[in-house]
Design an enzyme around this catalytic site. Sequence first.
Site, PDB file in Angstrom:
ATOM      1  N   ARG A  71      -7.529 -10.244   4.700  1.00 20.89           N
ATOM      2  CA  ARG A  71      -6.475 -11.220   4.273  1.00 20.89           C
ATOM      3  C   ARG A  71      -6.581 -11.928   2.686  1.00 20.89           C
ATOM      4  O   ARG A  71      -6.243 -13.146   2.615  1.00 20.89           O
ATOM      5  CB  ARG A  71      -6.409 -12.243   5.225  1.00 20.89           C
ATOM      6  CG  ARG A  71      -6.410 -11.669   6.654  1.00 20.89           C
ATOM      7  CD  ARG A  71      -5.252 -10.641   6.723  1.00 20.89           C
ATOM      8  NE  ARG A  71      -3.824 -11.349   6.699  1.00 20.89           N
ATOM      9  CZ  ARG A  71      -2.815 -10.845   6.163  1.00 20.89           C
ATOM     10  NH1 ARG A  71      -2.881  -9.455   6.291  1.00 20.89           N
ATOM     11  NH2 ARG A  71      -1.684 -11.262   5.898  1.00 20.89           N
ATOM     12  N   GLU A  92      -6.689   1.974   4.250  1.00 20.87           N
ATOM     13  CA  GLU A  92      -8.199   2.011   4.429  1.00 20.87           C
ATOM     14  C   GLU A  92      -8.845   3.126   5.574  1.00 20.87           C
ATOM     15  O   GLU A  92      -7.887   3.630   6.397  1.00 20.87           O
ATOM     16  CB  GLU A  92      -8.354   0.657   5.550  1.00 20.87           C
ATOM     17  CG  GLU A  92      -7.807  -0.766   4.826  1.00 20.87           C
ATOM     18  CD  GLU A  92      -8.205  -1.948   5.785  1.00 20.87           C
ATOM     19  OE1 GLU A  92      -8.898  -1.860   6.721  1.00 20.87           O
ATOM     20  OE2 GLU A  92      -7.460  -2.760   5.344  1.00 20.87           O
ATOM     21  N   VAL A 282       3.240  -6.227   1.679  1.00 20.16           N
ATOM     22  CA  VAL A 282       3.149  -5.404   0.424  1.00 20.16           C
ATOM     23  C   VAL A 282       4.327  -4.598   0.250  1.00 20.16           C
ATOM     24  O   VAL A 282       4.475  -4.014  -0.816  1.00 20.16           O
ATOM     25  CB  VAL A 282       1.981  -4.598   0.274  1.00 20.16           C
ATOM     26  CG1 VAL A 282       0.672  -5.797   0.479  1.00 20.16           C
ATOM     27  CG2 VAL A 282       1.818  -3.696   1.323  1.00 20.16           C
TER      28      VAL A 282
END
Length: 344
Positions: A71, A92, A282
């Site tokens: 974060r 990820e 995002v």
Amino acid sequence: MRTTRSSLLLGCVLLCSASLLYLGMSGMECPPKSHRYRWMELHMGSANRSMTLSEHFPEDTPLIFIGGFPRSGTTLMRVMLDAHNAVRCGEETRVIPRLLTMRASWSRSVKERIRLDEAGVTDQVLDSAVRAFLLEVIVGHGEPAPRLCNKDPFALKSLSYLAHIFPKAKFVLMLRDGRAAIHSVISRKVTISGFDLTSYRDCLTKWSSAVETMFNQCLAAGDSRCLPVHYEQLVLHPEEQMRKLLHFLELQWDPSVLHHEELIGKAGGVSLSKVERSTDQVMKPVNTDALSKWVGHIPSDVLNDMAEIAPMLSRLGYDPHANPPDYQKTEPMMSLFNFSQDED
């Protein structure tokens, strides 16, 4: 009777042959090539594809590693870099930090190291195996590109080790006001091993410790290998920060990095995970909406003790007593290195 039987047999043979021909024709389309194979095509042409990946992708390949506390803007940074025409980061992997943690545990245990050495499993053997594993994952989990990067936040807890096994790699350490990062972790229920999400005090204490570990390793790597980037400065001054970053990474300027949202889901653009917590944020253009969302949510007793609970706030240039601080005045990135040298 025999003629009828022969005709039936011939008909069956012809029917089977036609069926096999049809199935063969419909199945002639080749299966899709793996990301790894396409990367090999891009970088190797048609020669020597039988060689191992590590032989074609030597340890001095300039990989890019993005990390930091969860974060803290690591996903934003990676999608902005993904928008660059020469870079691919991707989602990820989750497995890379786990492998690095396992590798570190082998080194910490004296008894385990003795046993491994006795078995001929030396540090050199382990490092070679870890390097090969990381390369296979980084190359294989996304589209090919001239520069590959990995974004797994806690991978930079092993920054010094990664710098050792990849001597030309560069590291981007995302930094964010710990109060904002921890409020986001707690409010979005981001599970982190060992963190009590019912306690701001516990989480901020552990945030400070985790960030100190990564930040110290970044400083030790030096400003030619590791660049700290304040999340607040990135969203307030995106072009200035991205120009500085691309210069650090030795990449040409590409204005697409300022408009990553336009490339989401497009070929060669930005790929997003359906399960990562930051995906919904995002998808928007770079914005400052999240800068001060934490204000008013942290208990007063924790605010009063903030300087002692999270000493890394001051070290990173955040005023622990301001709620919120003036993020325009956050400590400039490069002075963080100078600050460390002045302490020595």
